[in-house]
Design a protein around this motif. Structure first.
Motif, PDB file in Angstrom:
ATOM      1  N   GLN A  80      31.128   7.602 -30.877  1.00 59.56           N
ATOM      2  CA  GLN A  80      29.724   7.252 -30.657  1.00 59.56           C
ATOM      3  C   GLN A  80      29.058   8.295 -29.769  1.00 59.56           C
ATOM      4  O   GLN A  80      29.709   8.954 -28.957  1.00 59.56           O
ATOM      5  CB  GLN A  80      29.606   5.880 -29.986  1.00 59.56           C
ATOM      6  N   VAL A  81      27.741   8.425 -29.938  1.00 59.90           N
ATOM      7  CA  VAL A  81      26.988   9.315 -29.074  1.00 59.90           C
ATOM      8  C   VAL A  81      27.081   8.804 -27.635  1.00 59.90           C
ATOM      9  O   VAL A  81      27.082   7.596 -27.388  1.00 59.90           O
ATOM     10  CB  VAL A  81      25.510   9.394 -29.535  1.00 59.90           C
ATOM     11  N   LYS A  82      27.180   9.705 -26.682  1.00 57.65           N
ATOM     12  CA  LYS A  82      27.251   9.318 -25.272  1.00 57.65           C
ATOM     13  C   LYS A  82      25.888   9.499 -24.623  1.00 57.65           C
ATOM     14  O   LYS A  82      25.226  10.515 -24.818  1.00 57.65           O
ATOM     15  CB  LYS A  82      28.308  10.158 -24.541  1.00 57.65           C
ATOM     16  N   LEU A  83      25.486   8.520 -23.857  1.00 51.29           N
ATOM     17  CA  LEU A  83      24.199   8.561 -23.177  1.00 51.29           C
ATOM     18  C   LEU A  83      24.402   8.867 -21.701  1.00 51.29           C
ATOM     19  O   LEU A  83      25.231   8.233 -21.047  1.00 51.29           O
ATOM     20  CB  LEU A  83      23.471   7.219 -23.312  1.00 51.29           C
ATOM     21  N   ASP A  84      23.639   9.843 -21.193  1.00 53.74           N
ATOM     22  CA  ASP A  84      23.638  10.004 -19.748  1.00 53.74           C
ATOM     23  C   ASP A  84      22.720   8.940 -19.152  1.00 53.74           C
ATOM     24  O   ASP A  84      22.093   8.159 -19.882  1.00 53.74           O
ATOM     25  CB  ASP A  84      23.222  11.425 -19.349  1.00 53.74           C
ATOM     26  N   GLU A  85      22.618   8.896 -17.844  1.00 54.39           N
ATOM     27  CA  GLU A  85      21.872   7.792 -17.220  1.00 54.39           C
ATOM     28  C   GLU A  85      20.390   7.817 -17.570  1.00 54.39           C
ATOM     29  O   GLU A  85      19.768   6.767 -17.749  1.00 54.39           O
ATOM     30  CB  GLU A  85      22.070   7.829 -15.698  1.00 54.39           C
ATOM     31  N   SER A  86      19.801   8.995 -17.682  1.00 57.24           N
ATOM     32  CA  SER A  86      18.379   9.069 -18.031  1.00 57.24           C
ATOM     33  C   SER A  86      18.145   8.601 -19.463  1.00 57.24           C
ATOM     34  O   SER A  86      17.156   7.910 -19.756  1.00 57.24           O
ATOM     35  CB  SER A  86      17.854  10.497 -17.843  1.00 57.24           C
ATOM     36  N   GLN A  87      19.051   8.951 -20.367  1.00 57.00           N
ATOM     37  CA  GLN A  87      18.938   8.495 -21.745  1.00 57.00           C
ATOM     38  C   GLN A  87      19.189   6.995 -21.849  1.00 57.00           C
ATOM     39  O   GLN A  87      18.511   6.291 -22.606  1.00 57.00           O
ATOM     40  CB  GLN A  87      19.920   9.265 -22.631  1.00 57.00           C
ATOM     41  N   GLU A  88      20.148   6.520 -21.092  1.00 55.74           N
ATOM     42  CA  GLU A  88      20.434   5.091 -21.104  1.00 55.74           C
ATOM     43  C   GLU A  88      19.250   4.301 -20.573  1.00 55.74           C
ATOM     44  O   GLU A  88      18.882   3.254 -21.119  1.00 55.74           O
ATOM     45  CB  GLU A  88      21.680   4.813 -20.255  1.00 55.74           C
ATOM     46  N   LEU A  89      18.608   4.808 -19.520  1.00 59.72           N
ATOM     47  CA  LEU A  89      17.438   4.147 -18.962  1.00 59.72           C
ATOM     48  C   LEU A  89      16.307   4.109 -19.990  1.00 59.72           C
ATOM     49  O   LEU A  89      15.638   3.084 -20.151  1.00 59.72           O
ATOM     50  CB  LEU A  89      16.967   4.863 -17.697  1.00 59.72           C
ATOM     51  N   ALA A  90      16.096   5.218 -20.695  1.00 59.05           N
ATOM     52  CA  ALA A  90      15.041   5.259 -21.711  1.00 59.05           C
ATOM     53  C   ALA A  90      15.321   4.270 -22.831  1.00 59.05           C
ATOM     54  O   ALA A  90      14.419   3.547 -23.279  1.00 59.05           O
ATOM     55  CB  ALA A  90      14.915   6.672 -22.270  1.00 59.05           C
ATOM     56  N   ALA A  91      16.565   4.211 -23.283  1.00 57.57           N
ATOM     57  CA  ALA A  91      16.915   3.306 -24.371  1.00 57.57           C
ATOM     58  C   ALA A  91      16.761   1.842 -23.945  1.00 57.57           C
ATOM     59  O   ALA A  91      16.210   1.027 -24.694  1.00 57.57           O
ATOM     60  CB  ALA A  91      18.344   3.570 -24.832  1.00 57.57           C
ATOM     61  N   VAL A  92      17.219   1.519 -22.752  1.00 58.84           N
ATOM     62  CA  VAL A  92      17.116   0.135 -22.264  1.00 58.84           C
ATOM     63  C   VAL A  92      15.659  -0.248 -22.037  1.00 58.84           C
ATOM     64  O   VAL A  92      15.216  -1.340 -22.425  1.00 58.84           O
ATOM     65  CB  VAL A  92      17.934  -0.039 -20.970  1.00 58.84           C
ATOM     66  N   ALA A  93      14.882   0.661 -21.419  1.00 53.52           N
ATOM     67  CA  ALA A  93      13.473   0.362 -21.140  1.00 53.52           C
ATOM     68  C   ALA A  93      12.696   0.142 -22.428  1.00 53.52           C
ATOM     69  O   ALA A  93      11.902  -0.802 -22.537  1.00 53.52           O
ATOM     70  CB  ALA A  93      12.858   1.510 -20.333  1.00 53.52           C
ATOM     71  N   ALA A  94      12.913   1.003 -23.411  1.00 52.34           N
ATOM     72  CA  ALA A  94      12.206   0.850 -24.678  1.00 52.34           C
ATOM     73  C   ALA A  94      12.653  -0.405 -25.414  1.00 52.34           C
ATOM     74  O   ALA A  94      11.847  -1.083 -26.051  1.00 52.34           O
ATOM     75  CB  ALA A  94      12.442   2.079 -25.544  1.00 52.34           C
ATOM     76  N   PHE A  95      13.926  -0.709 -25.317  1.00 52.61           N
ATOM     77  CA  PHE A  95      14.471  -1.895 -25.992  1.00 52.61           C
ATOM     78  C   PHE A  95      13.817  -3.168 -25.467  1.00 52.61           C
ATOM     79  O   PHE A  95      13.364  -4.012 -26.244  1.00 52.61           O
ATOM     80  CB  PHE A  95      15.982  -1.931 -25.786  1.00 52.61           C
ATOM     81  N   VAL A  96      13.741  -3.318 -24.157  1.00 51.02           N
ATOM     82  CA  VAL A  96      13.196  -4.562 -23.596  1.00 51.02           C
ATOM     83  C   VAL A  96      11.675  -4.606 -23.713  1.00 51.02           C
ATOM     84  O   VAL A  96      11.083  -5.690 -23.730  1.00 51.02           O
ATOM     85  CB  VAL A  96      13.627  -4.749 -22.126  1.00 51.02           C
ATOM     86  N   ALA A  97      11.023  -3.449 -23.804  1.00 50.07           N
ATOM     87  CA  ALA A  97       9.565  -3.430 -23.895  1.00 50.07           C
ATOM     88  C   ALA A  97       9.070  -3.636 -25.317  1.00 50.07           C
ATOM     89  O   ALA A  97       7.936  -4.077 -25.519  1.00 50.07           O
ATOM     90  CB  ALA A  97       9.026  -2.101 -23.358  1.00 50.07           C
ATOM     91  N   ALA A  98       9.907  -3.319 -26.304  1.00 51.12           N
ATOM     92  CA  ALA A  98       9.453  -3.343 -27.691  1.00 51.12           C
ATOM     93  C   ALA A  98       9.171  -4.754 -28.187  1.00 51.12           C
ATOM     94  O   ALA A  98       8.145  -5.002 -28.811  1.00 51.12           O
ATOM     95  CB  ALA A  98      10.479  -2.657 -28.587  1.00 51.12           C
ATOM     96  N   LEU A  99      10.079  -5.703 -27.913  1.00 50.98           N
ATOM     97  CA  LEU A  99       9.941  -7.063 -28.415  1.00 50.98           C
ATOM     98  C   LEU A  99      10.374  -8.048 -27.333  1.00 50.98           C
ATOM     99  O   LEU A  99      11.391  -7.830 -26.674  1.00 50.98           O
ATOM    100  CB  LEU A  99      10.812  -7.275 -29.657  1.00 50.98           C
ATOM    101  N   PRO A 100       9.641  -9.143 -27.157  1.00 50.12           N
ATOM    102  CA  PRO A 100      10.020 -10.124 -26.131  1.00 50.12           C
ATOM    103  C   PRO A 100      11.404 -10.709 -26.349  1.00 50.12           C
ATOM    104  O   PRO A 100      12.074 -11.078 -25.390  1.00 50.12           O
ATOM    105  CB  PRO A 100       8.927 -11.209 -26.263  1.00 50.12           C
ATOM    106  N   GLN A 101      11.835 -10.808 -27.601  1.00 55.25           N
ATOM    107  CA  GLN A 101      13.137 -11.417 -27.882  1.00 55.25           C
ATOM    108  C   GLN A 101      14.302 -10.461 -27.711  1.00 55.25           C
ATOM    109  O   GLN A 101      15.460 -10.863 -27.875  1.00 55.25           O
ATOM    110  CB  GLN A 101      13.160 -12.004 -29.300  1.00 55.25           C
ATOM    111  N   ASN A 102      14.034  -9.209 -27.415  1.00 52.35           N
ATOM    112  CA  ASN A 102      15.122  -8.255 -27.192  1.00 52.35           C
ATOM    113  C   ASN A 102      15.775  -8.524 -25.839  1.00 52.35           C
ATOM    114  O   ASN A 102      15.176  -8.267 -24.789  1.00 52.35           O
ATOM    115  CB  ASN A 102      14.599  -6.821 -27.241  1.00 52.35           C
TER     116      ASN A 102
END
Length: 267
Positions: free
Chosen positions: A102-124
């Motif tokens: 699997q692709v490895k995420l550094d902390e900045s990438q992980e933060l971006a992915a998590v932030a976008a995930f929770v902001a995109a849809l309330p049910q995420n």
């Protein structure tokens, strides 16, 4: 002249007409049966060879097969990513990628992915089963094959798009003095695009999301402000930056427009 022959002739014609009527009716009935048999047992399989294919888009509307609503201007990946993949989606990994790491995420990438995930849809929601002290499984927050050869490029595109779409993000508590203060501070600025505010303590995944954010940002408490994906610091630091107008500069440099509504009307 006698009418008897004429009468006999008429009776003879009537007797001949009855068999003709019965014969025509029988022929019509046999023809109808043959046509029905052809339609239901001969023509139908050929019609089934070319069914009209329907697809369901992301909004749940049916459309004709071959339509691609995302083809227009090729919208950035966050418009179709950042939702928990279903079990079926997780199983549809191509055979060629099964053995790839699997692709490895550094902390900045992980933060971006998590932030976008929770902001995109309330049910995420971040699954409660994860350990927030360890790097998150990319497949939980990225809706594409994280073993693909292009996975790293997709992650970079996500990072760039997330912070241009959400230049200012706030992670706050619903009933908290500092959270109310920071929300009021940002509201006065009238930003465009508007800031995204996540009231973390109102979420079902709060017990996981809060320590996850602390690990990724080195923050120790909420509220948490991200400008261009960078954590600003404590509430005291945010106050100082606001009083010196440095906060405005950071927000502008991240791509947000202060007094955006007024400037939009003036334009």
């Amino acid at each position: 002249m006698s009418t008897l022959p004429v009468t006999s002739l008429l009776h003879s014609l009537q007797h001949q007409r009855k068999p003709l009527n019965h014969r025509a009716t029988s022929l019509a009935l046999i023809g109808l049966i043959v046509v029905s048999f052809y339609i239901f047992f001969v023509a139908r399989p050929s019609l089934d060879l070319a069914p009209i294919a329907l697809r369901t888009d992301a909004l749940g509307h049916a459309g004709t097969h071959g339509s691609h609503p995302q083809d227009k201007d090729d919208p950035p990946p966050s418009s179709r990513l950042f939702r928990l993949p279903s079990n079926t989606q997780r199983k549809t990994v191509t055979v060629t990628n099964v053995n790839r790491p699997q692709v490895k995420l550094d902390e900045s990438q992980e933060l971006a992915a998590v932030a976008a995930f929770v902001a995109a849809l309330p049910q995420n929601m971040i699954p409660r089963s994860i350990d927030p002290s360890k790097p998150i499984d990319p497949q939980l927050v990225l809706d594409f094959d994280t073993r693909s050869p292009r996975a790293a490029d997709e992650v970079n595109r996500i990072v760039q798009h997330v912070w241009s779409r959400y230049p200012v993000m706030l992670f706050t508590k619903a009933h908290h003095a500092h959270s109310r203060e920071i929300r009021r501070m940002i509201s006065i600025m009238d930003l465009q695009p508007p800031p995204v505010t996540i009231e973390v303590d109102q979420r079902e995944d709060a017990d996981v999301l809060i320590p996850l954010l602390h690990r990724l940002t080195s923050s120790t408490d909420l509220p948490l402000m991200l400008i261009g994906g960078k954590p600003i610091g404590s509430m005291a630091t945010i106050r100082e930056l606001n009083e010196s107008d440095e906060l405005h500069k950071l927000i502008t440099n991240a791509g947000a427009v202060i007094d955006g509504s007024k400037k939009k009307k003036g334009h």
